[in-house]
Design a protein around this motif. Structure first.
Motif, PDB file in Angstrom:
ATOM      1  N   THR A  47      18.179 100.826  48.932  1.00 11.80           N
ATOM      2  CA  THR A  47      19.570 100.292  48.924  1.00 11.80           C
ATOM      3  C   THR A  47      19.708  99.397  47.190  1.00 11.80           C
ATOM      4  N   SER A  82      22.689 111.231  52.052  1.00  6.91           N
ATOM      5  CA  SER A  82      23.779 110.458  52.814  1.00  6.91           C
ATOM      6  C   SER A  82      23.757 108.618  52.304  1.00  6.91           C
ATOM      7  N   SER A  84      25.674 105.502  52.199  1.00 10.53           N
ATOM      8  CA  SER A  84      25.966 103.983  52.364  1.00 10.53           C
ATOM      9  C   SER A  84      27.491 102.510  51.606  1.00 10.53           C
ATOM     10  N   GLY A  87      26.893  98.534  54.070  1.00 10.48           N
ATOM     11  CA  GLY A  87      26.640  99.350  55.515  1.00 10.48           C
ATOM     12  C   GLY A  87      26.593 100.588  56.161  1.00 10.48           C
ATOM     13  N   LYS A  88      28.458 100.933  55.407  1.00  8.49           N
ATOM     14  CA  LYS A  88      29.084 101.703  55.775  1.00  8.49           C
ATOM     15  C   LYS A  88      28.989 102.791  55.259  1.00  8.49           C
ATOM     16  N   TYR A  89      28.130 104.797  56.750  1.00  6.22           N
ATOM     17  CA  TYR A  89      28.620 105.315  55.357  1.00  6.22           C
ATOM     18  C   TYR A  89      30.094 106.249  55.233  1.00  6.22           C
ATOM     19  N   GLN A  90      29.328 106.274  53.839  1.00  2.99           N
ATOM     20  CA  GLN A  90      30.578 106.610  53.536  1.00  2.99           C
ATOM     21  C   GLN A  90      30.450 108.083  52.411  1.00  2.99           C
ATOM     22  N   SER A  91      29.382 108.698  52.152  1.00  4.35           N
ATOM     23  CA  SER A  91      29.761 109.767  52.139  1.00  4.35           C
ATOM     24  C   SER A  91      27.969 111.260  52.183  1.00  4.35           C
ATOM     25  N   ASP A  92      27.769 111.894  52.433  1.00  3.41           N
ATOM     26  CA  ASP A  92      27.328 112.622  52.019  1.00  3.41           C
ATOM     27  C   ASP A  92      27.235 113.313  50.812  1.00  3.41           C
ATOM     28  N   THR A 118      23.632 101.858  49.504  1.00  5.84           N
ATOM     29  CA  THR A 118      21.914 102.674  50.575  1.00  5.84           C
ATOM     30  C   THR A 118      22.311 103.839  50.456  1.00  5.84           C
ATOM     31  N   SER A 120      20.151 107.891  51.778  1.00  5.32           N
ATOM     32  CA  SER A 120      19.089 108.003  52.464  1.00  5.32           C
ATOM     33  C   SER A 120      18.349 109.622  52.413  1.00  5.32           C
TER      34      SER A 120
END
Length: 469
Positions: A47, A82, A84, A87-92, A118, A120
């Motif tokens: 992060t 991935s 975020s 804290g919200k998933y935004q894109s691969d 973030t 991952s």
């Protein structure tokens, strides 16, 4: 206002246009403290923080590499990271190469202040043969709400991956028909003061739809390029309710009835030839950047020219999926090694306007040889319908013997091709540009062909020579 000169990635390549969004000064970019992020399969994510000084739509520029990744190697096609935002998933982020590639992604609308990103390593959607990803040169830039570019970023869609059982199922976008880059176009609407924004995507290939030899002849590429979403906005920059559409199955325009994330429509790749639906079900998500636009009188493939790695990815996918004739033979219509093709674009007008009873193809001869090589492969398994009939800058390719270079070419001609009953169409041609080959690494080499003039192809004068070495 953003000013993008992505063609700098291929500085010196004559065929590459500068892709610009006209207007005021570029939005300020903020560097992220961590200039080098390494992500490992099975390890915790990383992060980082950044600060935006104004509220607006934010974009992330970065360079991405994945040691061991090879889009042409089954089981090691890519690493997937991935991302975020707060804290919200935004894109691969699908990373198809061990070599760094410059990418840009949308972070969505952000308020002024401090934010977190973030990253991952997505082991569930990364092919088993890749274990690391490296991100460098991270910069965030925010386009504020009073910037003219804000409106097209505000309404840019988010596209989800393809999930078809017959074409790889879940997570298939990590190894086939991956969405790579995107752009927008703007045009006046019927209502004065309104405009229509249209968003397009380039995928690494299409598993269905146009067959590969026809793709190379009629479109000059093996990527798939489609408009995906369109919306009308009023004079105040707001969406006209009910105006947004998408390109559905069988290329039928459909009214959008799906979900929005803020003002961003959520759409999904839903067919084997990458048409769209508004029902999102796939777990992979791509918040591509649409900040580029297409210059006037340039083909859509100019976006690929500004991202030369897209040629490498599509060529490697063709080889891996067994769609390439080996050894390649220009005397057949089957697609051979893409490094053996001359890539080019023809600009013409059919008279009468809109007539499609004739097209134009390209003929090439080489020094010391009487053999004629045609873009439509007519006489060697091709078809008259593989000629170019559309009255926009239209790209094509000509397959030549392995190892051919620009210095080997003797002549390049334009040829009028009747399709069915010859209606006497005149084809007025004004340019042939973007003439280039791919190098050993599948990346475009410097262009050598940039012809501009005026020739009329008629039933009595069906050919014209536009290049002689």
């Amino acid at each position: 206002m953003l000013m993008r000169r992505l063609a700098a990635a291929l500085a010196g390549a004559a065929f590459v246009p500068a892709l610009l969004a006209t207007g005021a000064a570029p939005a300020a970019a903020a560097s992220i403290g961590h200039a080098h992020i390494t992500l490992v399969r099975g390890a915790a994510g990383n992060t980082v923080t950044f600060t935006t000084t104004r509220t607006g739509e934010s974009l992330l520029d970065l360079s991405a590499a994945a040691p061991g990744a090879d889009w042409g190697k089954a089981g090691a096609e890519s690493a997937v990271v991935s991302m975020s935002v707060d804290g919200k998933y935004q894109s691969d982020i699908v990373i198809p190469s061990a070599h760094p590639i410059a990418r840009e992604f949308a972070l969505g609308g952000l308020a002024a202040g401090r934010h977190t990103l973030t990253f991952s390593f997505a082991g569930d959607r990364t092919p088993a043969g890749v274990r690391r990803a490296v991100l460098t040169d991270l910069h965030v830039r925010t386009v504020p709400t009073d910037d003219p570019d804000y409106e097209f970023l505000r309404f840019a869609p988010v596209i989800y991956g393809r999930n078809l059982a017959d074409y790889g199922g879940q997570y298939a976008s990590s190894f086939t028909d991956a969405p790579l880059v995107a752009w927008h176009e703007s045009a006046p609407a019927a209502t004065p003061g309104h405009k229509v924004l249209t968003y397009s995507v380039i995928w690494s290939n299409e598993d269905g739809g146009t067959n590969t030899p026809a793709l190379m002849a009629r479109w000059g590429r093996t990527t798939d390029i489609e408009w995906v979403y369109s919306v009308e906005i009023d004079a105040n920059g707001n969406r006209v309710p009910g105006s947004d559409t998408y390109q559905g199955a069988s290329h039928v325009t459909q009214h959008f009835a799906g979900t929005y994330e803020g003002d961003h429509a959520l759409i999904e790749t839903c067919t084997s030839n990458n048409n769209i639906c508004d029902n999102v079900t796939d777990p992979m998500r791509f918040a591509l950047s649409y900040d580029e636009t297409l210059p006037a009188d340039h083909p859509r493939e100019s976006i690929m020219d500004a991202h030369p790695w897209t040629y490498q990815v599509t060529a490697e996918e063709m080889v891996r999926e067994g769609k390439i004739e080996n050894p390649g033979d220009p005397a057949t219509a089957e697609v051979g090694d893409e490094r053996n093709y001359l890539f080019l674009t023809v600009k013409k007008d059919q008279l009468p306007v809109g007539d499609t009873t004739s097209g134009v193809s390209v003929e090439v001869t080489l020094k010391g040889s009487p053999t004629v090589y045609r873009s439509d492969h007519l006489g060697t398994g091709g078809d008259p319908t593989w000629s170019l009939t559309r009255d926009v800058p239209a790209s094509s390719t000509v397959e030549l013997p392995a190892g051919t270079t620009a210095d080997d070419i003797a002549t390049i001609k334009l040829v009028r091709v009747p399709i069915g009953v010859d209606a006497g169409t005149t084809i007025h041609t004004t340019s042939v540009t973007r003439g280039f080959f791919l190098g050993s690494d599948y990346l475009p080499q410097d262009g050598f062909l940039d012809w501009h003039g005026s020739v009329d192809l008629t039933p009595s004068n069906p050919t014209a020579t536009i290049y002689t070495s």
